[in-house]
Design a protein around this motif. Structure first.
Motif, PDB file in Angstrom:
ATOM      1  N   GLU A 165      47.366 -94.224   7.360  1.00 43.92           N
ATOM      2  CA  GLU A 165      46.698 -94.378   8.646  1.00 43.92           C
ATOM      3  C   GLU A 165      47.696 -94.491   9.790  1.00 43.92           C
ATOM      4  N   ALA A 166      48.901 -94.954   9.489  1.00 38.28           N
ATOM      5  CA  ALA A 166      49.915 -95.114  10.535  1.00 38.28           C
ATOM      6  C   ALA A 166      51.308 -95.027   9.917  1.00 38.28           C
ATOM      7  N   VAL A 167      52.250 -94.631  10.763  1.00 34.47           N
ATOM      8  CA  VAL A 167      53.655 -94.594  10.358  1.00 34.47           C
ATOM      9  C   VAL A 167      54.406 -95.478  11.339  1.00 34.47           C
ATOM     10  N   ARG A 168      55.152 -96.412  10.790  1.00 32.74           N
ATOM     11  CA  ARG A 168      55.958 -97.321  11.606  1.00 32.74           C
ATOM     12  C   ARG A 168      57.405 -96.859  11.479  1.00 32.74           C
ATOM     13  N   ASP A 169      57.900 -96.202  12.511  1.00 31.52           N
ATOM     14  CA  ASP A 169      59.248 -95.657  12.413  1.00 31.52           C
ATOM     15  C   ASP A 169      59.908 -95.630  13.782  1.00 31.52           C
ATOM     16  N   ASN A 170      61.145 -95.207  13.794  1.00 34.25           N
ATOM     17  CA  ASN A 170      61.826 -95.010  15.070  1.00 34.25           C
ATOM     18  C   ASN A 170      61.852 -93.506  15.372  1.00 34.25           C
TER      19      ASN A 170
ATOM     20  N   ARG B 287      41.483 -96.494  -2.332  1.00 38.20           N
ATOM     21  CA  ARG B 287      40.247 -96.589  -3.114  1.00 38.20           C
ATOM     22  C   ARG B 287      39.370 -97.728  -2.599  1.00 38.20           C
ATOM     23  N   HIS B 288      40.002 -98.795  -2.103  1.00 37.82           N
ATOM     24  CA  HIS B 288      39.279 -99.962  -1.586  1.00 37.82           C
ATOM     25  C   HIS B 288      39.080 -99.911  -0.075  1.00 37.82           C
ATOM     26  N   GLY B 289      39.454 -98.799   0.548  1.00 37.71           N
ATOM     27  CA  GLY B 289      39.264 -98.670   1.986  1.00 37.71           C
ATOM     28  C   GLY B 289      40.241 -99.480   2.818  1.00 37.71           C
ATOM     29  N   VAL B 290      41.367 -99.844   2.228  1.00 33.98           N
ATOM     30  CA  VAL B 290      42.385-100.623   2.939  1.00 33.98           C
ATOM     31  C   VAL B 290      43.364 -99.648   3.595  1.00 33.98           C
ATOM     32  N   PRO B 291      43.602 -99.770   4.891  1.00 33.62           N
ATOM     33  CA  PRO B 291      44.533 -98.871   5.577  1.00 33.62           C
ATOM     34  C   PRO B 291      45.948 -98.979   5.011  1.00 33.62           C
ATOM     35  N   VAL B 292      46.634 -97.852   4.984  1.00 31.31           N
ATOM     36  CA  VAL B 292      48.011 -97.786   4.490  1.00 31.31           C
ATOM     37  C   VAL B 292      48.931 -97.462   5.662  1.00 31.31           C
ATOM     38  N   ILE B 293      49.983 -98.260   5.796  1.00 29.25           N
ATOM     39  CA  ILE B 293      50.988 -98.063   6.838  1.00 29.25           C
ATOM     40  C   ILE B 293      52.315 -97.785   6.149  1.00 29.25           C
TER      41      ILE B 293
ATOM     42  N   LEU C  84      53.214 -95.281  -4.929  1.00 32.43           N
ATOM     43  CA  LEU C  84      52.116 -94.315  -4.977  1.00 32.43           C
ATOM     44  C   LEU C  84      50.864 -94.938  -5.588  1.00 32.43           C
ATOM     45  N   SER C  85      51.041 -95.752  -6.618  1.00 33.45           N
ATOM     46  CA  SER C  85      49.898 -96.425  -7.253  1.00 33.45           C
ATOM     47  C   SER C  85      49.254 -97.433  -6.310  1.00 33.45           C
ATOM     48  N   ALA C  86      50.084 -98.216  -5.626  1.00 34.54           N
ATOM     49  CA  ALA C  86      49.552 -99.202  -4.676  1.00 34.54           C
ATOM     50  C   ALA C  86      48.805 -98.501  -3.551  1.00 34.54           C
ATOM     51  N   GLN C  87      49.359 -97.375  -3.092  1.00 35.93           N
ATOM     52  CA  GLN C  87      48.711 -96.616  -2.031  1.00 35.93           C
ATOM     53  C   GLN C  87      47.351 -96.102  -2.497  1.00 35.93           C
ATOM     54  N   GLN C  88      47.316 -95.550  -3.680  1.00 35.44           N
ATOM     55  CA  GLN C  88      46.070 -95.011  -4.225  1.00 35.44           C
ATOM     56  C   GLN C  88      45.021 -96.121  -4.371  1.00 35.44           C
ATOM     57  N   GLU C  89      45.436 -97.287  -4.846  1.00 35.54           N
ATOM     58  CA  GLU C  89      44.523 -98.422  -5.017  1.00 35.54           C
ATOM     59  C   GLU C  89      44.002 -98.905  -3.662  1.00 35.54           C
ATOM     60  N   ALA C  90      44.876 -99.002  -2.680  1.00 32.78           N
ATOM     61  CA  ALA C  90      44.456 -99.442  -1.350  1.00 32.78           C
ATOM     62  C   ALA C  90      43.440 -98.467  -0.757  1.00 32.78           C
TER      63      ALA C  90
ATOM     64  N   ALA D 166      45.728-104.581   5.332  1.00 32.96           N
ATOM     65  CA  ALA D 166      46.458-103.312   5.277  1.00 32.96           C
ATOM     66  C   ALA D 166      47.520-103.406   4.197  1.00 32.96           C
ATOM     67  N   LEU D 167      47.931-102.256   3.731  1.00 31.23           N
ATOM     68  CA  LEU D 167      49.062-102.163   2.816  1.00 31.23           C
ATOM     69  C   LEU D 167      50.210-101.533   3.595  1.00 31.23           C
ATOM     70  N   VAL D 168      51.320-102.251   3.710  1.00 25.92           N
ATOM     71  CA  VAL D 168      52.499-101.720   4.382  1.00 25.92           C
ATOM     72  C   VAL D 168      53.510-101.356   3.306  1.00 25.92           C
ATOM     73  N   ILE D 169      53.872-100.075   3.265  1.00 27.53           N
ATOM     74  CA  ILE D 169      54.870 -99.607   2.305  1.00 27.53           C
ATOM     75  C   ILE D 169      56.163 -99.389   3.072  1.00 27.53           C
ATOM     76  N   ASN D 170      57.144-100.224   2.774  1.00 26.81           N
ATOM     77  CA  ASN D 170      58.448-100.174   3.414  1.00 26.81           C
ATOM     78  C   ASN D 170      59.443 -99.695   2.364  1.00 26.81           C
ATOM     79  N   ILE D 171      60.080 -98.550   2.613  1.00 27.10           N
ATOM     80  CA  ILE D 171      60.987 -97.992   1.613  1.00 27.10           C
ATOM     81  C   ILE D 171      62.430 -98.422   1.853  1.00 27.10           C
ATOM     82  N   GLY D 172      62.612 -99.557   2.488  1.00 25.95           N
ATOM     83  CA  GLY D 172      63.939-100.043   2.858  1.00 25.95           C
ATOM     84  C   GLY D 172      64.915-100.225   1.709  1.00 25.95           C
ATOM     85  N   SER D 173      64.466-100.712   0.576  1.00 24.74           N
ATOM     86  CA  SER D 173      65.366-100.906  -0.570  1.00 24.74           C
ATOM     87  C   SER D 173      64.892-100.047  -1.740  1.00 24.74           C
ATOM     88  N   LEU D 174      64.594 -98.802  -1.441  1.00 24.64           N
ATOM     89  CA  LEU D 174      63.981 -97.873  -2.391  1.00 24.64           C
ATOM     90  C   LEU D 174      64.864 -97.598  -3.608  1.00 24.64           C
ATOM     91  N   ARG D 175      64.224 -97.697  -4.774  1.00 23.41           N
ATOM     92  CA  ARG D 175      64.835 -97.284  -6.047  1.00 23.41           C
ATOM     93  C   ARG D 175      63.898 -96.262  -6.682  1.00 23.41           C
TER      94      ARG D 175
END
Length: 104
Positions: free
Chosen positions: A87-92, A56-62, A48-54, A31-40
């Motif tokens: 595919e999922a959102v990890r949040d409070n 494209r390869h059928g890798v779930p995005v969290i 966005l590019s990593a998400q698109q690539e994942a 899976a690809l986990v995108i954590n925007i904790g230290s976002l710049r």
């Protein structure tokens, strides 16, 4: 804890602050986990590019929309990532509610 970052079991970190880009997607990633904790601003295109690539390869995005309500950049980035598909959102509860209300 000892103050050091301890990746989760099986985690392959693929974005390191200051590297200037996201490496090519690891073919065995579960899976690809995108954590925007230290976002710049410069991270948005990388995420966005990593998400698109994942996808494209059928890798779930969290998506982990850390403090999505804190700045307009965080909210807009979360919105864009959601629109591209996750595919999922990890949040409070607070992050979930804020995104739900502002995502439309």
């Amino acid at each position: 804890m000892d103050g050091q970052r301890h990746p989760g079991v099986g985690e392959i970190p693929d974005h390191d602050a200051g590297t200037g880009g996201v490496p090519q997607h690891h073919p065995r990633a579960g899976a690809l986990v995108i954590n925007i904790g230290s976002l710049r601003v410069s991270d948005v295109v990388d995420f966005l590019s990593a998400q698109q690539e994942a996808r494209r390869h059928g890798v779930p995005v969290i998506l982990d929309p850390v403090d999505a309500s804190f700045t307009p950049l965080r909210l807009e980035t979360s919105r864009r990532l959601l629109e591209q598909g996750v595919e999922a959102v990890r949040d409070n509860y607070a992050e979930n509610l804020f995104i739900a209300v502002h995502h439309g």
